[in-house]
Scaffold this motif. Structure first.
Motif, mmCIF file in Angstrom:
data_model
loop_
_atom_site.group_PDB
_atom_site.id
_atom_site.type_symbol
_atom_site.label_atom_id
_atom_site.label_comp_id
_atom_site.label_asym_id
_atom_site.label_seq_id
_atom_site.Cartn_x
_atom_site.Cartn_y
_atom_site.Cartn_z
ATOM 1 N N LYS A 1 -36.447 14.183 -27.265
ATOM 2 C CA LYS A 1 -36.048 15.294 -26.397
ATOM 3 C C LYS A 1 -35.553 14.767 -25.058
ATOM 4 N N ALA A 2 -36.265 13.782 -24.508
ATOM 5 C CA ALA A 2 -35.872 13.210 -23.223
ATOM 6 C C ALA A 2 -34.498 12.554 -23.312
ATOM 7 N N ILE A 3 -34.221 11.876 -24.409
ATOM 8 C CA ILE A 3 -32.906 11.235 -24.596
ATOM 9 C C ILE A 3 -31.809 12.301 -24.638
ATOM 10 N N LYS A 4 -32.069 13.423 -25.309
ATOM 11 C CA LYS A 4 -31.083 14.508 -25.363
ATOM 12 C C LYS A 4 -30.855 15.124 -23.984
ATOM 13 N N MET A 5 -31.871 15.118 -23.151
ATOM 14 C CA MET A 5 -31.756 15.680 -21.803
ATOM 15 C C MET A 5 -31.012 14.748 -20.850
ATOM 16 N N PHE A 6 -31.016 13.449 -21.133
ATOM 17 C CA PHE A 6 -30.507 12.462 -20.186
ATOM 18 C C PHE A 6 -29.015 12.622 -19.898
ATOM 19 N N GLU A 7 -28.189 12.689 -20.923
ATOM 20 C CA GLU A 7 -26.738 12.717 -20.692
ATOM 21 C C GLU A 7 -26.299 13.939 -19.878
ATOM 22 N N PRO A 8 -26.726 15.165 -20.234
ATOM 23 C CA PRO A 8 -26.337 16.293 -19.383
ATOM 24 C C PRO A 8 -26.891 16.184 -17.966
ATOM 25 N N PHE A 9 -28.102 15.627 -17.832
ATOM 26 C CA PHE A 9 -28.716 15.484 -16.512
ATOM 27 C C PHE A 9 -27.919 14.523 -15.643
ATOM 28 N N ILE A 10 -27.497 13.406 -16.213
ATOM 29 C CA ILE A 10 -26.747 12.418 -15.430
ATOM 30 C C ILE A 10 -25.329 12.920 -15.143
ATOM 31 N N GLU A 11 -24.736 13.655 -16.090
ATOM 32 C CA GLU A 11 -23.400 14.202 -15.861
ATOM 33 C C GLU A 11 -23.414 15.234 -14.738
ATOM 34 N N GLU A 12 -24.465 16.027 -14.663
ATOM 35 C CA GLU A 12 -24.540 17.062 -13.645
ATOM 36 C C GLU A 12 -24.918 16.513 -12.274
ATOM 37 N N ASN A 13 -25.772 15.497 -12.243
ATOM 38 C CA ASN A 13 -26.306 15.007 -10.974
ATOM 39 C C ASN A 13 -25.662 13.720 -10.480
ATOM 40 N N GLY A 14 -24.967 13.012 -11.344
ATOM 41 C CA GLY A 14 -24.312 11.767 -10.966
ATOM 42 C C GLY A 14 -25.183 10.558 -11.255
ATOM 43 N N ALA A 15 -24.532 9.492 -11.683
ATOM 44 C CA ALA A 15 -25.248 8.286 -12.093
ATOM 45 C C ALA A 15 -26.048 7.666 -10.955
ATOM 46 N N LEU A 16 -25.467 7.593 -9.761
ATOM 47 C CA LEU A 16 -26.187 6.958 -8.658
ATOM 48 C C LEU A 16 -27.381 7.782 -8.195
#
Length: 114
Positions: free
Chosen positions: A80-95
């Protein structure tokens, strides 16, 4: 998925909200050892090189192992955490996400950086 989705007074430093659930990252010795064994890389070496900017792969691994629900500190299942990661980083930015992870590593596992 951003901090702005919930009243700031409800969030403590390092917490964030996704779909009405407040999450945070938590690291401990066992999690770090597991991550290092799985990736074949030293977490502190990865955090120190490149001025603290982690690779996407290392960020995803740390995020997926460290994610907990703030209420009760219940670990989020890794898939579940892995599925959450990509949208979270896309919305908030990698840095921004990188800084969240590194800050929490330093808070929970400061001895890695001494």
């Amino acid at each position: 998925m951003t901090k702005e989705n919930i009243e700031e007074t409800e969030l403590q430093d390092g917490q964030f909200e996704v779909d009405g659930v407040i999450y945070e990252l938590r690291f401990n010795f066992t999690k770090i050892k597991t991550i290092e064994k799985m990736t074949g890389r030293s977490v502190n070496a990865e955090a120190i090189k490149n001025d603290g900017v982690l690779s996407l792969q290392m960020m995803e691994t740390l995020f997926s192992f460290g994610l907990v629900e703030a209420k009760g500190l219940k670990a989020v299942p890794q898939k579940k955490a892995i599925k959450m990661f990509e949208p979270f980083i896309e919305e908030n930015g990698a840095l921004t996400v990188n800084n969240l992870i590194v800050d929490k590593l330093q808070e929970d596992m400061g001895f890695l950086f001494q």
